[in-house]
Design an enzyme around this catalytic site. Structure first.
Site, mmCIF file in Angstrom:
data_model
loop_
_atom_site.group_PDB
_atom_site.id
_atom_site.type_symbol
_atom_site.label_atom_id
_atom_site.label_comp_id
_atom_site.label_asym_id
_atom_site.label_seq_id
_atom_site.Cartn_x
_atom_site.Cartn_y
_atom_site.Cartn_z
ATOM 1 N N SER A 100 0.796 -1.232 0.000
ATOM 2 C CA SER A 100 0.000 0.000 0.000
ATOM 3 C C SER A 100 0.824 1.276 0.000
ATOM 4 O O SER A 100 0.262 2.371 -0.142
ATOM 5 C CB SER A 100 -0.965 0.004 1.191
ATOM 6 O OG SER A 100 -2.030 -0.889 0.953
ATOM 7 N N VAL A 101 2.130 1.192 0.145
ATOM 8 C CA VAL A 101 2.964 2.373 -0.074
ATOM 9 C C VAL A 101 2.822 2.833 -1.532
ATOM 10 O O VAL A 101 3.093 3.991 -1.859
ATOM 11 C CB VAL A 101 4.426 2.088 0.315
ATOM 12 C CG1 VAL A 101 5.378 3.180 -0.154
ATOM 13 C CG2 VAL A 101 4.530 1.939 1.842
#
Length: 383
Positions: free
Chosen positions: A92-93
């Site tokens: 999710s970065v």
């Protein structure tokens, strides 16, 4: 203060490329920087030995790299060791890059944050949802990682962003709540944003990211998911779950926007530094990404565009994001006050990144009243 110097290969540096510099205190000497790096190494060495941390680390302060290191294996079976050039799935970065693509298109007049999704996806079955609500996780949409398990007929066939849209159009999975009612973290929202990027730009999402973000920033080891790239075991870490079991990609890995980007700690440092310039978007546009949109339920933090915001023990407000996906656990934190960052990429999801609070508290300890380092010089933005 701003600095504009040097040239580019393709054109002169424009005013909007000016960098926002930080005033470095005289007390932050090379000796102090080296000592800080040694202390950070001790923390991660302890996490490696005591908590099983396996991954790479890069830490900065006043825009300087004070520490980078690698711990453990890229592949536990072959015992290939990690380096700071090893590529990891960002999980999710990835969302902050998708948000940046949306901001770039907004600046170029290709979209507006308050446009409804039907402007770009006419047959999208859910009404009243805007681009801004996707950016801030306030759409109320169901999670595709769950409903695709039920609705996708063959898990041996890769799922695409268009397939997610088709499933939603045909099956209309129930929403979680009405749009803009509350915050609810949504992978679906960021997958849809990748589709919006494609519709608004006329380019495939992966191509847009490479041409407009990765290549200009010289992030040469950063790319979106491709089977032939992630199978390069000499460059790309394998994800591992409990028991150090390898976790191979599956049919959901080919959905982009919410995840699916790969990078190194060294390339993420280039990304961090670019956010102190106006190379991608203006400072005014970027500021909105770091503007809170309300508390996340009862938590003492908020969400901007692809970034979480919170106050650390020192009293500074930082922006950060974590990620967890298929054997990868990732974390990036930036503190604009002292231009510091903590970048951690792990390919073993054993809970060791739950101890990032210890790292934060070391980097940003509580300050006695009236103490603390000199604040950043306040100047008008170069426009």
């Amino acid at each position: 203060m701003f600095s504009c110097s040097g040239t580019r290969e393709d054109r002169l540096i424009a005013e909007e490329d000016c960098e926002l510099h930080i005033e470095v205190p005289q007390t932050f000497t090379p000796v102090i920087a080296s000592k800080l790096g040694t202390q950070v190494d001790s923390i991660f060495t302890r996490l490696h030995k005591k908590k099983g941390f396996n991954g790479t680390v890069l830490v900065t302060k006043y825009d300087q790299i004070v520490y980078k290191g690698a711990f453990g294996y890229s592949d536990f079976k072959t015992k290939d060791t990690l380096t700071t050039q090893t590529v990891f799935q960002l999980a999710s970065v990835s969302k902050q890059f998708t948000a940046m693509a949306i901001m770039m298109l907004k600046e170029r007049g290709k979209l507006n944050y308050d446009d409804s999704l039907q402007v770009y996806i006419p047959d999208f079955p859910y009404k009243g949802i805007t681009v801004r609500q996707l950016l801030t996780h306030r759409s109320g949409l169901p999670n595709y990682t769950y409903f695709s398990d039920e609705l996708w007929p063959d898990r041996k066939v890769d799922l695409s962003n268009d397939d997610v849209l088709s499933m939603m159009a045909v099956h209309k999975p129930n929403i979680y709540y009405q749009p803009d009612r509350t915050f609810s973290y949504s992978n679906t929202g960021y997958a849809l944003l990748a589709s919006v990027v494609e519709k608004a730009s006329g380019q495939p999402f992966a191509e847009f990211m490479r041409e407009h973000i990765f290549d200009p920033l010289k992030m040469h080891n950063t790319y979106t998911f491709q089977h032939e790239l992630v199978s390069q075991s000499d460059r790309v870490a394998s994800g591992h779950i409990g028991g150090r079991r390898k976790r191979l990609p599956d049919y959901q890995d080919t959905v982009l926007g919410d995840k699916g980007m790969y990078s190194t700690v060294e390339d993420l440092y280039k990304w961090d530094q670019a956010l102190y310039t106006q190379r991608l978007v203006s400072r005014q546009t970027l500021e909105e990404a770091f503007t809170p949109t309300g508390k996340l339920n009862k938590k003492k933090e908020s969400y901007g565009f692809g970034w979480r915001l919170k106050q650390v023990e020192s009293g500074d407000t930082v922006v950060y994001h974590g990620g967890l996906w298929h054997g990868f656990n990732t974390y990036i934190l930036r503190n604009p006050k002292d231009h510091s960052s903590i970048i951690v990429l792990s390919n073993l999801t054993n809970g060791s990144l739950n101890y990032m609070k210890d790292v934060r508290n070391f980097m940003y300890p509580a300050q006695p009243k009236g103490k603390g380092e000199k604040r950043q010089v306040q100047v008008a933005s170069a426009r």
